[in-house]
Design a protein around this motif. Structure first.
Motif, PDB file in Angstrom:
ATOM      1  N   UNK A 197      -2.576   1.865  -5.300  1.00  0.00           N
ATOM      2  CA  UNK A 197      -2.437   3.315  -5.161  1.00  0.00           C
ATOM      3  C   UNK A 197      -3.378   3.865  -4.085  1.00  0.00           C
ATOM      4  N   UNK A 198      -4.520   3.235  -3.900  1.00  0.00           N
ATOM      5  CA  UNK A 198      -5.478   3.705  -2.901  1.00  0.00           C
ATOM      6  C   UNK A 198      -5.015   3.440  -1.467  1.00  0.00           C
ATOM      7  N   UNK A 226       7.090   7.809  -0.040  1.00  0.00           N
ATOM      8  CA  UNK A 226       5.785   7.392  -0.573  1.00  0.00           C
ATOM      9  C   UNK A 226       5.170   8.353  -1.586  1.00  0.00           C
ATOM     10  N   UNK A 227       5.793   9.478  -1.852  1.00  0.00           N
ATOM     11  CA  UNK A 227       5.215  10.456  -2.779  1.00  0.00           C
ATOM     12  C   UNK A 227       4.913   9.805  -4.122  1.00  0.00           C
ATOM     13  N   UNK A 228       3.697   9.992  -4.599  1.00  0.00           N
ATOM     14  CA  UNK A 228       3.308   9.424  -5.883  1.00  0.00           C
ATOM     15  C   UNK A 228       3.142   7.922  -5.860  1.00  0.00           C
ATOM     16  N   UNK A 229       2.874   7.358  -4.679  1.00  0.00           N
ATOM     17  CA  UNK A 229       2.748   5.902  -4.553  1.00  0.00           C
ATOM     18  C   UNK A 229       1.782   5.348  -5.598  1.00  0.00           C
ATOM     19  N   UNK A 266       6.500   0.479  -8.013  1.00  0.00           N
ATOM     20  CA  UNK A 266       6.161   0.337  -6.593  1.00  0.00           C
ATOM     21  C   UNK A 266       5.543  -1.028  -6.333  1.00  0.00           C
ATOM     22  N   UNK A 267       5.984  -1.670  -5.266  1.00  0.00           N
ATOM     23  CA  UNK A 267       5.514  -3.005  -4.915  1.00  0.00           C
ATOM     24  C   UNK A 267       5.165  -3.012  -3.436  1.00  0.00           C
ATOM     25  N   UNK A 268       4.066  -3.672  -3.073  1.00  0.00           N
ATOM     26  CA  UNK A 268       3.721  -3.724  -1.654  1.00  0.00           C
ATOM     27  C   UNK A 268       2.724  -4.813  -1.333  1.00  0.00           C
ATOM     28  N   UNK A 269       2.679  -5.159  -0.044  1.00  0.00           N
ATOM     29  CA  UNK A 269       1.739  -6.135   0.491  1.00  0.00           C
ATOM     30  C   UNK A 269       1.103  -5.550   1.742  1.00  0.00           C
ATOM     31  N   UNK A 270      -0.201  -5.698   1.864  1.00  0.00           N
ATOM     32  CA  UNK A 270      -0.956  -5.195   3.007  1.00  0.00           C
ATOM     33  C   UNK A 270      -1.528  -6.372   3.780  1.00  0.00           C
ATOM     34  N   UNK A 271      -1.408  -6.314   5.113  1.00  0.00           N
ATOM     35  CA  UNK A 271      -2.033  -7.304   5.993  1.00  0.00           C
ATOM     36  C   UNK A 271      -3.360  -6.737   6.466  1.00  0.00           C
TER      37      UNK A 271
END
Length: 160
Positions: free
Chosen positions: A8-9, A45-48, A53-58
């Motif tokens: 969420x951050x 992205x509202x309320x991510x 919600x699923x995600x990956x950050x590089x």
């Protein structure tokens, strides 16, 4: 570079990357303010950080986030170009311009697809604009196929 799950951050980062994705041509077509306030862009992205919600950050070696891929389910009344069904998450992907062409997009995409499979999703969809041949080839190489057309974009679907 290393990959980590999105949290969420990461919302401010994902907003910047969404702007980068919209402006892939180098032309400013969507601003950060529009992503944060315009209903057509805000829904991405509202309320991510919702449970679905699923995600990956590089993250670059110096610790700076440089790209991400994310997916979320949206109701039909919030459907965008990449919408297929309410149980099929829509995928977003962005890499900061100085880091493009280094395989970061492919790495976050592959990690996200693994996350979606682990989360039990059967499919994922997205929209790719005409002319964005690099992204289109990356998606098609992973089995995405055209299932619709909206304006100057194709809607792609991948069965997971």
């Amino acid at each position: 570079m290393h990959l980590r799950p999105a949290t969420a951050s990461d919302l401010p980062l994902l907003e910047l990357l969404l702007v980068a994705a919209f402006n892939w041509t180098g032309e400013t077509r969507v601003t950060l303010e529009q992503v944060r306030s315009d209903p057509d862009h805000r829904r991405h992205l509202a309320g991510w950080g919702r449970p679905s919600d699923v995600g990956t950050v590089a993250v670059a070696a110096v610790g700076e986030p440089v790209g991400a891929a994310w997916a979320r389910v949206v109701p039909a009344e919030q459907a965008g170009y990449g919408f297929v069904a309410e149980d099929v998450p829509e995928l977003g992907l962005g890499v900061l311009a100085p880091y493009r062409g280094r395989g970061i997009g492919a790495a976050v995409l592959d990690a996200l697809l693994a996350q979606l499979r682990s989360a039990g999703y059967d499919a994922v969809s997205l929209s790719v604009e005409d002319g964005n041949d690099v992204a289109r080839r990356m998606y098609e190489a992973r089995g995405f196929r055209v299932v619709g057309r909206e304006g100057g974009s194709d809607t792609l679907l991948l069965d997971l």
